[in-house]
Motif scaffolding. Structure first.
Motif, mmCIF file in Angstrom:
data_model
loop_
_atom_site.group_PDB
_atom_site.id
_atom_site.type_symbol
_atom_site.label_atom_id
_atom_site.label_comp_id
_atom_site.label_asym_id
_atom_site.label_seq_id
_atom_site.Cartn_x
_atom_site.Cartn_y
_atom_site.Cartn_z
ATOM 1 N N THR A 16 -73.937 37.494 73.639
ATOM 2 C CA THR A 16 -75.082 37.540 72.721
ATOM 3 C C THR A 16 -76.245 36.716 73.261
ATOM 4 N N LEU A 17 -75.948 35.526 73.780
ATOM 5 C CA LEU A 17 -77.002 34.698 74.371
ATOM 6 C C LEU A 17 -77.675 35.419 75.547
ATOM 7 N N VAL A 18 -76.869 36.048 76.384
ATOM 8 C CA VAL A 18 -77.421 36.759 77.545
ATOM 9 C C VAL A 18 -78.241 37.958 77.079
ATOM 10 N N TYR A 19 -77.774 38.636 76.033
ATOM 11 C CA TYR A 19 -78.542 39.740 75.452
ATOM 12 C C TYR A 19 -79.907 39.252 74.979
ATOM 13 N N MET A 20 -79.948 38.100 74.337
ATOM 14 C CA MET A 20 -81.204 37.527 73.854
ATOM 15 C C MET A 20 -82.126 37.177 75.021
ATOM 16 N N LEU A 21 -81.552 36.629 76.074
ATOM 17 C CA LEU A 21 -82.351 36.308 77.264
ATOM 18 C C LEU A 21 -82.880 37.590 77.904
ATOM 19 N N GLN A 22 -82.033 38.577 78.034
ATOM 20 C CA GLN A 22 -82.435 39.840 78.652
ATOM 21 C C GLN A 22 -83.524 40.528 77.826
ATOM 22 N N SER A 23 -83.394 40.508 76.518
ATOM 23 C CA SER A 23 -84.366 41.169 75.640
ATOM 24 C C SER A 23 -85.730 40.501 75.679
ATOM 25 N N THR A 24 -85.759 39.204 75.982
ATOM 26 C CA THR A 24 -87.027 38.471 76.070
ATOM 27 C C THR A 24 -87.480 38.307 77.518
ATOM 28 N N TRP A 36 -83.576 29.845 67.444
ATOM 29 C CA TRP A 36 -83.658 28.915 66.323
ATOM 30 C C TRP A 36 -83.922 29.579 64.977
ATOM 31 N N ARG A 37 -84.414 30.797 64.988
ATOM 32 C CA ARG A 37 -84.594 31.465 63.688
ATOM 33 C C ARG A 37 -83.401 32.347 63.324
ATOM 34 N N THR A 38 -82.425 32.470 64.235
ATOM 35 C CA THR A 38 -81.247 33.305 63.985
ATOM 36 C C THR A 38 -80.228 32.541 63.145
ATOM 37 N N GLN A 43 -75.003 39.302 64.104
ATOM 38 C CA GLN A 43 -75.891 40.384 63.683
ATOM 39 C C GLN A 43 -77.124 40.498 64.574
ATOM 40 N N VAL A 44 -77.099 39.865 65.738
ATOM 41 C CA VAL A 44 -78.246 39.899 66.649
ATOM 42 C C VAL A 44 -78.415 41.270 67.280
ATOM 43 N N VAL A 45 -77.316 41.832 67.770
ATOM 44 C CA VAL A 45 -77.377 43.105 68.505
ATOM 45 C C VAL A 45 -77.365 44.253 67.509
ATOM 46 N N GLN A 46 -78.555 44.772 67.200
ATOM 47 C CA GLN A 46 -78.686 45.833 66.211
ATOM 48 C C GLN A 46 -79.300 47.099 66.799
ATOM 49 N N ARG A 47 -80.265 46.945 67.688
ATOM 50 C CA ARG A 47 -81.057 48.095 68.131
ATOM 51 C C ARG A 47 -80.738 48.564 69.545
ATOM 52 N N ARG A 48 -80.152 47.692 70.357
ATOM 53 C CA ARG A 48 -79.801 48.055 71.727
ATOM 54 C C ARG A 48 -78.451 47.445 72.065
ATOM 55 N N GLN A 49 -78.089 47.553 73.316
ATOM 56 C CA GLN A 49 -76.892 46.892 73.821
ATOM 57 C C GLN A 49 -77.248 46.145 75.096
ATOM 58 N N LEU A 50 -76.430 45.180 75.441
ATOM 59 C CA LEU A 50 -76.657 44.431 76.675
ATOM 60 C C LEU A 50 -76.540 45.361 77.875
ATOM 61 N N GLU A 51 -77.570 45.370 78.718
ATOM 62 C CA GLU A 51 -77.496 46.123 79.970
ATOM 63 C C GLU A 51 -76.730 45.264 80.968
ATOM 64 N N ASP A 473 -90.540 51.510 69.719
ATOM 65 C CA ASP A 473 -89.279 50.795 69.889
ATOM 66 C C ASP A 473 -89.453 49.426 69.233
ATOM 67 N N TRP A 474 -88.354 48.823 68.844
ATOM 68 C CA TRP A 474 -88.421 47.517 68.164
ATOM 69 C C TRP A 474 -87.205 46.727 68.608
ATOM 70 N N THR A 475 -87.386 45.866 69.584
ATOM 71 C CA THR A 475 -86.257 45.119 70.097
ATOM 72 C C THR A 475 -85.835 44.043 69.094
ATOM 73 N N ASP A 476 -84.600 43.563 69.261
ATOM 74 C CA ASP A 476 -84.011 42.645 68.279
ATOM 75 C C ASP A 476 -84.693 41.285 68.221
ATOM 76 N N ASN A 477 -85.505 40.947 69.242
ATOM 77 C CA ASN A 477 -86.167 39.641 69.195
ATOM 78 C C ASN A 477 -87.348 39.620 68.230
ATOM 79 N N TYR A 478 -87.687 40.782 67.650
ATOM 80 C CA TYR A 478 -88.717 40.823 66.621
ATOM 81 C C TYR A 478 -88.053 40.909 65.252
ATOM 82 N N ALA A 479 -88.572 40.168 64.303
ATOM 83 C CA ALA A 479 -87.948 40.109 62.968
ATOM 84 C C ALA A 479 -88.140 41.414 62.207
#
Length: 479
Positions: A16-24, A36-38, A43-51, A473-479
């Motif tokens: 999940t952490l790597v997914y967050m880094l990859q998405s940003t 910090w807002r999670t 429930q972070v991975v909702q719209r895509r998957q980790l590449e 598209d709306w990646t998971d790093n956007y609320a």
């Protein structure tokens, strides 16, 4: 509350952490703000998957090893009872064990930041400086393509058409920043007739910097819209940066989209404007819009070109006309121009049609601005279908324009009169709904809370004869 805490200790936490880094895009600031807002990391991975690229796999392994090491250190401190006379030793050991989610999440950023600042940035700066000389010494035409939207499509369109009679090279995919330009310059043969260079606009000053690096002879401005307002703050600021390309070229050989409302205040005397009616003296007639492309004639004096492109929508007539007109100016024959236009097709995820369960789906998920919405909804309205479906999560990076833009978006969707609208639940959904209501939308409205499931199982949602337009598209790093 308990689920939120347990999510920090899940076996999937490292990925999940790597997914967050990859998405940003491995940028420390956006990643840490998202962290910090999670509240619930399950429930972070909702719209895509980790590449699972090589870098992602190695980073995931490094995070997992880091977690194990921190736990082992904590257990060692407790087991050895390092501080016999200090009860805090036990507390410190337990703190290390249970605090690993926060510690690892921050520690993982350190090598990324250090590597970027100490190794990557200096190397990139050297590459960019070397590319300046390559671009400066190049004797052919250099066409810069800038704008808030439509840049990649315009670049690919020009590349396809001009290549019918000239040796042309263009920056690949959507690689449109200084280091990408430097890599592009490094790989040139040197005997090209024309270069096409896409300019991104991530922050104020970018376009001017790119122009001084790549030294263009021609500039195409595809339009201005609310985009990247997290950095530009206003559409005016974005427009000023984009049109700094015209300043560099001293207003010569500038071709601007005359159908972009936000670009019109920046258009000056001497610019060449292109619209769905034509450009450079060429007039568009006999237009036919269909799911398999666009047909039209282009006429200038006694020259008549009968053209067919696989690109979809009325908004493509301006770019197609410009490509044909520039090809004529660069010396291509009528036959070469017609052949080149016939080969033009949608770029990936940009008004790209395909069939699914005997329905037509138009994938426009790389669109990211209100003008793209305007073009897409106009096309949806014009194309025939048994049942029309519009799907969107909304637009990101709209800054203080967020509410206004999404209400307008809802009104545009309503005007296209789809039978069904599917919205992906997020922070702008309520504004789109307001626009739909204001526009008198009378069809079915669905709000999806699990976007990834919806997109993955789209084939089960559509039926034969349906027409589905998916925009943005709306990646998971956007609320």
């Amino acid at each position: 509350m308990i689920d939120n805490i347990l999510s920090l200790y899940s076996p999937q936490y490292a990925s999940t952490l790597v997914y967050m880094l990859q998405s940003t895009e491995y940028r420390a600031g956006p990643y840490l703000r998202w962290f910090w807002r999670t509240k619930n990391f399950g429930q972070v991975v909702q719209r895509r998957q980790l590449e699972r690229t090589r870098a992602a796999r190695l980073l995931t392994l490094a995070v997992q090893v880091g977690i194990v090491l921190e736990i082992l250190i904590g257990l060692t401190i407790i087991g050895l009872n390092v501080w016999d006379n200090f009860a805090g030793g036990w507390a410190f050991g337990l703190a290390l064990i249970f605090a690993y989610p926060a510690v690892i999440a921050h520690v993982v950023v350190v090598p990324l930041v250090m590597g970027r600042e100490i190794v990557i940035k200096p190397k990139q700066k050297q590459q960019i400086e070397r590319s300046k000389q390559i671009f400066k010494q190049f004797k052919g035409a250099k066409i810069a393509v800038a704008g808030s939207y439509g840049k990649t499509s315009m670049k690919e369109l020009l590349l396809t058409v001009l290549s019918e009679g000239k040796k042309v090279a263009a920056t690949p995919a959507n690689k449109n920043v200084a280091v990408s330009h430097a890599q592009f310059a490094k790989n040139l043969d040197g005997d090209e007739d024309i270069l096409i260079i896409e300019y991104g606009e991530g922050a104020p000053g970018d376009v001017d910097h790119f122009a001084h690096t790549t030294n263009p002879t021609h500039g195409i401005i595809t339009g201005v819209a609310a985009a990247h307002l997290d950095r530009y703050k206003t559409v005016q600021a974005a427009g000023e940066d984009i049109f700094s390309l015209a300043d560099y070229l001293k207003n010569k050989n500038i071709y601007a989209n005359g159908e972009s409302p936000s670009a019109k205040p920046f258009i000056r005397e001497g610019f060449h404007v292109y619209t769905h009616e034509g450009t450079l003296g060429w007039k568009v007639n006999d237009v036919t819009l269909a799911i398999n492309g666009t047909r039209f004639t282009l006429q200038k004096g006694k020259i008549i070109l009968k053209l067919h492109s696989k690109l979809l929508g009325q908004h493509q007539l301006g770019p197609l006309s410009l490509a044909a007109a520039l090809a004529h100016e660069f010396g291509l024959t009528n036959e070469q121009i017609q052949s080149g236009i016939a080969k033009t097709a949608p770029f990936e995820h940009r008004m790209q049609p395909y069939q699914l369960s005997h329905a037509w789906v138009i994938d426009d998920t790389y669109n990211g601005n209100i003008e793209g919405i305007r073009a897409g909804t106009h096309l949806l309205e014009k194309l025939p279908a048994k049942h029309k479906v519009y799907v969107t999560p909304g637009l990101v990076d709209q800054g203080h324009e967020t509410e206004r833009v999404h209400i307008e978006m809802g009104e545009l969707i309503a005007a296209a009169q789809p039978n069904t609208v599917v919205l992906m639940k997020n922070s702008v959904t309520k504004f789109i709904q307001q626009g739909l209501e204001a526009g008198g939308f009378a069809g079915e409205l669905k709000v999806e809370t699990k976007p990834l499931d919806f997109y993955t199982n789209l084939g089960e949602f559509v039926a034969a004869g349906d027409l589905v337009l998916m925009q943005n598209d709306w990646t998971d790093n956007y609320a």
